[in-house]
Motif scaffolding. Sequence first.
Motif, PDB file in Angstrom:
ATOM      1  N   LYS A 259       0.809  -1.216   0.000  1.00 51.25           N
ATOM      2  CA  LYS A 259       0.000   0.000   0.000  1.00 51.25           C
ATOM      3  C   LYS A 259       0.843   1.267   0.000  1.00 51.25           C
ATOM      4  CE  LYS A 259      -3.809  -2.280   2.296  1.00 51.25           C
ATOM      5  NZ  LYS A 259      -4.579  -2.416   3.531  1.00 51.25           N
ATOM      6  N   HIS A 260       2.130   1.127   0.261  1.00 49.77           N
ATOM      7  CA  HIS A 260       3.031   2.277   0.313  1.00 49.77           C
ATOM      8  C   HIS A 260       4.325   1.975  -0.434  1.00 49.77           C
ATOM      9  CE1 HIS A 260       0.416   2.941   3.793  1.00 49.77           C
ATOM     10  NE2 HIS A 260       0.650   4.222   3.584  1.00 49.77           N
ATOM     11  N   PHE A 261       4.903   3.018  -0.988  1.00 52.93           N
ATOM     12  CA  PHE A 261       6.253   2.951  -1.529  1.00 52.93           C
ATOM     13  C   PHE A 261       7.145   3.729  -0.581  1.00 52.93           C
ATOM     14  CE2 PHE A 261       5.965   0.590  -5.273  1.00 52.93           C
ATOM     15  CZ  PHE A 261       7.212   0.544  -5.881  1.00 52.93           C
ATOM     16  N   ALA A 262       8.418   3.360  -0.518  1.00 55.61           N
ATOM     17  CA  ALA A 262       9.356   4.002   0.400  1.00 55.61           C
ATOM     18  C   ALA A 262      10.498   4.638  -0.371  1.00 55.61           C
ATOM     19  CB  ALA A 262       9.905   2.975   1.384  1.00 55.61           C
ATOM     20  N   PHE A 263      10.831   5.854  -0.001  1.00 56.81           N
ATOM     21  CA  PHE A 263      12.021   6.536  -0.495  1.00 56.81           C
ATOM     22  C   PHE A 263      13.052   6.453   0.621  1.00 56.81           C
ATOM     23  CE2 PHE A 263      14.630  10.405  -1.016  1.00 56.81           C
ATOM     24  CZ  PHE A 263      15.102  10.174  -2.299  1.00 56.81           C
ATOM     25  N   ILE A 264      14.204   5.872   0.337  1.00 57.30           N
ATOM     26  CA  ILE A 264      15.212   5.638   1.376  1.00 57.30           C
ATOM     27  C   ILE A 264      16.050   6.901   1.597  1.00 57.30           C
ATOM     28  CG2 ILE A 264      17.174   4.225   2.106  1.00 57.30           C
ATOM     29  CD1 ILE A 264      16.098   2.020   0.209  1.00 57.30           C
ATOM     30  N   LEU A 265      15.985   7.403   2.811  1.00 63.74           N
ATOM     31  CA  LEU A 265      16.790   8.563   3.204  1.00 63.74           C
ATOM     32  C   LEU A 265      18.152   8.131   3.729  1.00 63.74           C
ATOM     33  CD1 LEU A 265      14.062  10.539   5.187  1.00 63.74           C
ATOM     34  CD2 LEU A 265      14.916  11.068   2.893  1.00 63.74           C
ATOM     35  N   LYS A 266      18.137   7.056   4.516  1.00 68.09           N
ATOM     36  CA  LYS A 266      19.362   6.557   5.138  1.00 68.09           C
ATOM     37  C   LYS A 266      19.189   5.067   5.365  1.00 68.09           C
ATOM     38  CE  LYS A 266      22.085   7.044   9.340  1.00 68.09           C
ATOM     39  NZ  LYS A 266      22.105   7.556  10.699  1.00 68.09           N
ATOM     40  N   GLY A 267      20.221   4.292   5.037  1.00 65.08           N
ATOM     41  CA  GLY A 267      20.159   2.859   5.273  1.00 65.08           C
ATOM     42  C   GLY A 267      20.085   2.057   3.992  1.00 65.08           C
ATOM     43  N   ALA A 268      19.697   0.793   4.143  1.00 64.06           N
ATOM     44  CA  ALA A 268      19.632  -0.128   3.009  1.00 64.06           C
ATOM     45  C   ALA A 268      18.470  -1.094   3.209  1.00 64.06           C
ATOM     46  CB  ALA A 268      20.940  -0.903   2.875  1.00 64.06           C
ATOM     47  N   MET A 269      17.845  -1.471   2.096  1.00 67.19           N
ATOM     48  CA  MET A 269      16.713  -2.393   2.130  1.00 67.19           C
ATOM     49  C   MET A 269      16.901  -3.458   1.062  1.00 67.19           C
ATOM     50  SD  MET A 269      13.635   0.396   2.614  1.00 67.19           S
ATOM     51  CE  MET A 269      12.335  -0.770   3.035  1.00 67.19           C
ATOM     52  N   ARG A 270      16.152  -4.545   1.214  1.00 66.72           N
ATOM     53  CA  ARG A 270      16.221  -5.630   0.233  1.00 66.72           C
ATOM     54  C   ARG A 270      14.818  -6.172   0.004  1.00 66.72           C
ATOM     55  NH1 ARG A 270      18.272 -10.784   3.699  1.00 66.72           N
ATOM     56  NH2 ARG A 270      16.769 -10.545   5.350  1.00 66.72           N
ATOM     57  N   GLN A 271      14.576  -6.599  -1.222  1.00 69.55           N
ATOM     58  CA  GLN A 271      13.313  -7.230  -1.602  1.00 69.55           C
ATOM     59  C   GLN A 271      13.647  -8.636  -2.076  1.00 69.55           C
ATOM     60  OE1 GLN A 271      11.069  -5.068  -4.531  1.00 69.55           O
ATOM     61  NE2 GLN A 271       9.673  -6.739  -4.911  1.00 69.55           N
ATOM     62  N   TYR A 272      12.924  -9.625  -1.536  1.00 73.17           N
ATOM     63  CA  TYR A 272      13.261 -11.007  -1.848  1.00 73.17           C
ATOM     64  C   TYR A 272      12.036 -11.904  -1.710  1.00 73.17           C
ATOM     65  CZ  TYR A 272      13.411 -11.336   3.267  1.00 73.17           C
ATOM     66  OH  TYR A 272      13.095 -11.281   4.599  1.00 73.17           O
ATOM     67  N   TYR A 273      12.171 -13.106  -2.257  1.00 77.94           N
ATOM     68  CA  TYR A 273      11.173 -14.137  -1.995  1.00 77.94           C
ATOM     69  C   TYR A 273      11.916 -15.379  -1.530  1.00 77.94           C
ATOM     70  CZ  TYR A 273      12.153 -16.589  -6.396  1.00 77.94           C
ATOM     71  OH  TYR A 273      12.759 -17.289  -7.406  1.00 77.94           O
ATOM     72  N   ILE A 274      11.186 -16.236  -0.857  1.00 76.02           N
ATOM     73  CA  ILE A 274      11.766 -17.476  -0.345  1.00 76.02           C
ATOM     74  C   ILE A 274      11.108 -18.632  -1.086  1.00 76.02           C
ATOM     75  CG2 ILE A 274      12.100 -18.921   1.698  1.00 76.02           C
ATOM     76  CD1 ILE A 274      11.964 -16.315   3.367  1.00 76.02           C
ATOM     77  N   ASP A 275      11.939 -19.471  -1.725  1.00 72.86           N
ATOM     78  CA  ASP A 275      11.387 -20.593  -2.499  1.00 72.86           C
ATOM     79  C   ASP A 275      10.965 -21.731  -1.566  1.00 72.86           C
ATOM     80  OD1 ASP A 275      13.684 -22.114  -1.893  1.00 72.86           O
ATOM     81  OD2 ASP A 275      14.602 -21.783  -3.843  1.00 72.86           O
ATOM     82  N   GLU A 276      10.435 -22.799  -2.173  1.00 65.53           N
ATOM     83  CA  GLU A 276       9.917 -23.935  -1.391  1.00 65.53           C
ATOM     84  C   GLU A 276      11.007 -24.664  -0.597  1.00 65.53           C
ATOM     85  OE1 GLU A 276      11.007 -24.839  -5.454  1.00 65.53           O
ATOM     86  OE2 GLU A 276       9.381 -23.572  -4.776  1.00 65.53           O
ATOM     87  N   LYS A 277      12.275 -24.454  -0.963  1.00 65.48           N
ATOM     88  CA  LYS A 277      13.384 -25.064  -0.222  1.00 65.48           C
ATOM     89  C   LYS A 277      13.884 -24.165   0.906  1.00 65.48           C
ATOM     90  CE  LYS A 277      15.071 -27.590  -4.245  1.00 65.48           C
ATOM     91  NZ  LYS A 277      16.158 -27.685  -5.226  1.00 65.48           N
ATOM     92  N   GLY A 278      13.301 -22.960   1.016  1.00 62.08           N
ATOM     93  CA  GLY A 278      13.715 -22.036   2.062  1.00 62.08           C
ATOM     94  C   GLY A 278      14.864 -21.117   1.664  1.00 62.08           C
ATOM     95  N   THR A 279      15.195 -21.089   0.377  1.00 61.80           N
ATOM     96  CA  THR A 279      16.290 -20.248  -0.111  1.00 61.80           C
ATOM     97  C   THR A 279      15.765 -18.858  -0.449  1.00 61.80           C
ATOM     98  OG1 THR A 279      17.367 -22.197  -1.053  1.00 61.80           O
ATOM     99  CG2 THR A 279      18.111 -20.040  -1.862  1.00 61.80           C
TER     100      THR A 279
END
Length: 191
Positions: free
Chosen positions: A47-67
Amino acid sequence: MELLLNYIRKYSSSLVSENDFEIIKSYFTFKKLRKKQYFLQEGQVCKHFAFILKGAMRQYYIDEKGTEHFVQLGIENWWMGDRESWAMLTPSRYTIDAWEDTEILTISHADVLKVSQQFPALMEMMRKMDEQNTIATQKRITSTISHTSQRRYTDFTLEYPDFIKRFPQHVIASYIGITKDTLSRVRNKRS
């Protein structure tokens, strides 16, 4: 907030006055995320987008093996959110969290529509962001399907030199589509 104003001015040919910016920034909410704190969890609607002022973020998914598979990394002056979930209002298949203690400005989908209608500079900025995102996605797909591990890593280091300092090898390896062992071999060859 100065980072956001500079970002808007960088990606827009329309003038943004100080008064305009006061109105624009009223649509944003400042938030702090602790390291590993979620911004979005799989199954939620973005519902929101973020503009990063300071720091670091990551976007990921986890597969069926947990990776974990990293699909986007972001640092200062980057935007984070799940575009598909945001646009279609569907549950996200991704998780987004803070890799470091992070400060962000968030804006809702409804507010983006309101503010971009008021200020052409924001509409232009968003159009340019979408163009750059599409170009980066095409380059990444081409790299993944046709380049060697060595070339992918070299291209990544040239394109995103700051990421090398901020994210560990296993995250970078996943992002460029190789194993951390392969990345270790590639890095050792370069040395």
